[in-house]
Design an enzyme around this catalytic site. Structure first.
Site, short mmCIF file in Angstrom:
data_model
loop_
_atom_site.label_atom_id
_atom_site.label_comp_id
_atom_site.label_asym_id
_atom_site.label_seq_id
_atom_site.Cartn_x
_atom_site.Cartn_y
_atom_site.Cartn_z
N GLN A 21 0.81 -1.22 0.00
CA GLN A 21 0.00 0.00 0.00
C GLN A 21 0.85 1.27 0.00
OE1 GLN A 21 -2.73 0.37 3.27
NE2 GLN A 21 -1.46 -0.78 4.69
N VAL A 22 2.03 1.25 0.65
CA VAL A 22 2.92 2.41 0.59
C VAL A 22 3.67 2.42 -0.74
CG1 VAL A 22 4.85 3.61 1.69
CG2 VAL A 22 3.12 2.49 3.10
N LEU A 51 12.72 -11.33 -1.02
CA LEU A 51 13.56 -11.01 0.13
C LEU A 51 13.89 -12.25 0.98
CD1 LEU A 51 12.18 -7.55 1.26
CD2 LEU A 51 14.24 -8.05 -0.05
N ALA A 74 7.88 -5.29 3.58
CA ALA A 74 7.94 -5.76 4.97
C ALA A 74 7.04 -6.97 5.14
CB ALA A 74 7.50 -4.66 5.93
N THR A 76 4.27 -7.87 7.25
CA THR A 76 3.39 -7.04 8.10
C THR A 76 2.25 -7.82 8.76
OG1 THR A 76 2.10 -6.45 6.15
CG2 THR A 76 3.84 -4.91 6.82
N TYR A 113 11.21 2.00 6.10
CA TYR A 113 10.09 2.28 7.00
C TYR A 113 10.07 1.29 8.16
CZ TYR A 113 8.70 5.00 2.99
OH TYR A 113 8.71 5.89 1.95
N THR A 115 8.17 0.95 12.45
CA THR A 115 6.82 0.90 13.01
C THR A 115 6.76 1.38 14.46
OG1 THR A 115 5.06 -0.67 13.65
CG2 THR A 115 7.29 -1.53 13.57
N TYR A 139 6.67 -9.18 15.35
CA TYR A 139 6.70 -8.16 14.30
C TYR A 139 7.53 -6.96 14.76
CZ TYR A 139 5.11 -4.30 11.37
OH TYR A 139 5.07 -3.21 10.54
#
Length: 303
Positions: A21-22, A51, A74, A76, A113, A115, A139
Site C-alpha cells: 500500500q505504501v 527477500l 515488509a 506485516t 520504514y 513501526t 513483528y
C-alpha cells in the site's frame, strides 16, 4: 566526511515492495524525481525481488545500479509473525541489514520504514526517537532488528517509523471497516489501543519531498540521516477511527467499544503507541496533516 557526489539529472530510484500500500503510492510520488525501478515479489511493475532469498537482493541492486533505494517491503502480518518468526526475521531484519551493507559500499542513500510496534505502549506520552524500544511482539522485534541492522551497516539511511497505515489499496483497517459496515448491523471495535492513523499517500509524499532534497544535494545524509517518527497528526483509538470512517460512509451499522481483553489476538499490541513527529518537522520543515484531514481526502478518492 561529506558524500555529496553528483546525482545524475534523472536519477534511478529502486523501489522495493512496489505493490504494497505504501509502495503503490510511492510509484506515483517518486515518478517526478527520476526513473523508478519498481521491484516486487510478483514483478508486476518491474523486476522481481524475493527477500527470502539473499541472492535476489544483491542481484537486484547490481542490475538496477540505483542512485537511491526506497524499501517499502515488509512482513506485516502481525499475528502470523508469532508462528512464522523465521520469515518475519528474514524479511524485516536480515534482508534490511544486507541491503544496508550493499548500499553502504556504494554510498547510495536509502529510505526504509519501521513501526510504532517497536514500543510497548506503556509510556503514556508520545514516543520520541530517544525513547528506549521494548517491542511486545515478533513483528515489532524484527522491525526493530531491521532498522538497527540498516543503521549499523553504515548505510546513508533515513528510517521513518510510522503507524496504523491505511490507504485505497491493500489490506488495511479502512478498507476492512468499509466492507464490514456494508455487511453487518453491529460491530465491536477495540477502544483501549491509541495510535495515529497514517495515510499511505501522505507517507509517500513526505518521502518524495525529503528524497528530492537529498538527491539535489540540499540535504546531506551525514548530517540528517538516521531515525525519524512520521505519522498522521493527532491520536485516536481504533474505535474512534472506526467511528470517523462510519460517519463518513453513512452506513447504518452500530459500533460498540470493547477492551482488548475481549478481542484476544496472538500478538499483543501496545496500548498507547503515538509517535512524536517533532524531530522530522524541525529537521525538514514539513508536517503531516491531522489524521482526520487525511482520512477525509482518502475517502473522497475512494468514492
Amino acid at each position: 566526511m561529506s558524500h555529496k557526489h553528483q546525482t545524475p539529472e534523472r536519477p534511478r530510484l529502486l523501489l522495493i515492495g512496489a505493490n504494497g500500500q505504501v509502495g503503490w503510492e510511492l510509484r506515483r510520488t517518486l515518478a517526478g524525481l527520476g526513473e523508478v525501478v519498481a521491484a516486487s515479489l510478483e514483478g508486476e511493475y518491474g523486476p522481481t525481488i524475493d527477500l527470502m532469498d539473499p541472492k535476489s537482493l544483491a542481484r537486484l541492486v547490481d542490475e538496477a545500479r540505483p542512485d537511491a533505494v526506497i524499501n517499502a517491503a515488509a512482513y506485516t502480518a502481525v499475528d502470523r509473525a508469532e508462528q512464522d518468526r523465521d520469515s518475519a526475521q528474514r524479511i524485516n531484519a536480515d534482508a534490511v541489514g544486507e541491503l544496508g551493507v550493499l548500499l553502504a559500499k556504494r554510498a547510495v542513500p536509502v529510505v526504509h520504514y519501521s513501526t510504532d510496534f517497536v514500543f510497548s505502549g506503556t509510556l503514556g506520552r508520545p514516543y520520541t526517537e530517544d525513547d528506549q524500544p521494548d517491542p511486545l511482539n515478533v513483528y515489532g522485534e524484527t522491525k526493530l532488528a531491521g532498522e538497527r541492522a540498516l543503521l549499523d551497516a553504515g548505510a546513508r539511511a533515513l528510517v521513518f517509523r510510522t503507524s496504523w497505515v491505511y490507504g485505497a489499496r491493500g489490506a488495511n483497517f479502512l478498507l476492512t471497516m468499509r466492507r464490514l459496515f456494508a455487511e453487518r448491523d453491529e460491530l465491536r471495535v477495540v477502544d483501549d489501543q491509541i495510535g495515529s492513523p497514517t495515510w499511505s499517500r501522505m507517507l509517500a509524499e513526505m518521502t518524495a519531498q525529503v528524497l528530492y532534497r537529498v538527491l539535489r544535494g540540499e540535504l546531506d545524509l551525514d548530517e540528517v540521516g538516521g531515525l525519524y517518527h512520521l505519522t498522521g497528526g493527532g491520536e485516536v483509538s481504533w474505535y474512534g477511527f472506526a467511528s470517523a470512517i462510519l460517519e463518513a460512509c453513512g452506513e447504518g451499522c452500530n459500533l460498540t467499544p470493547i477492551p482488548s481483553s475481549e478481542y484476544p489476538a496472538p500478538a499483543p499490541r501496545p496500548a498507547y503507541s503515538v509517535l512524536d513527529n517533532g524531530h522530522f518537522e524541525r529537521t525538514f520543515g514539513l508536517a503531516m496533516p491531522h489524521w482526520r484531514d487525511s482520512l477525509a481526502q482518502c475517502l473522497e478518492e475512494l468514492d
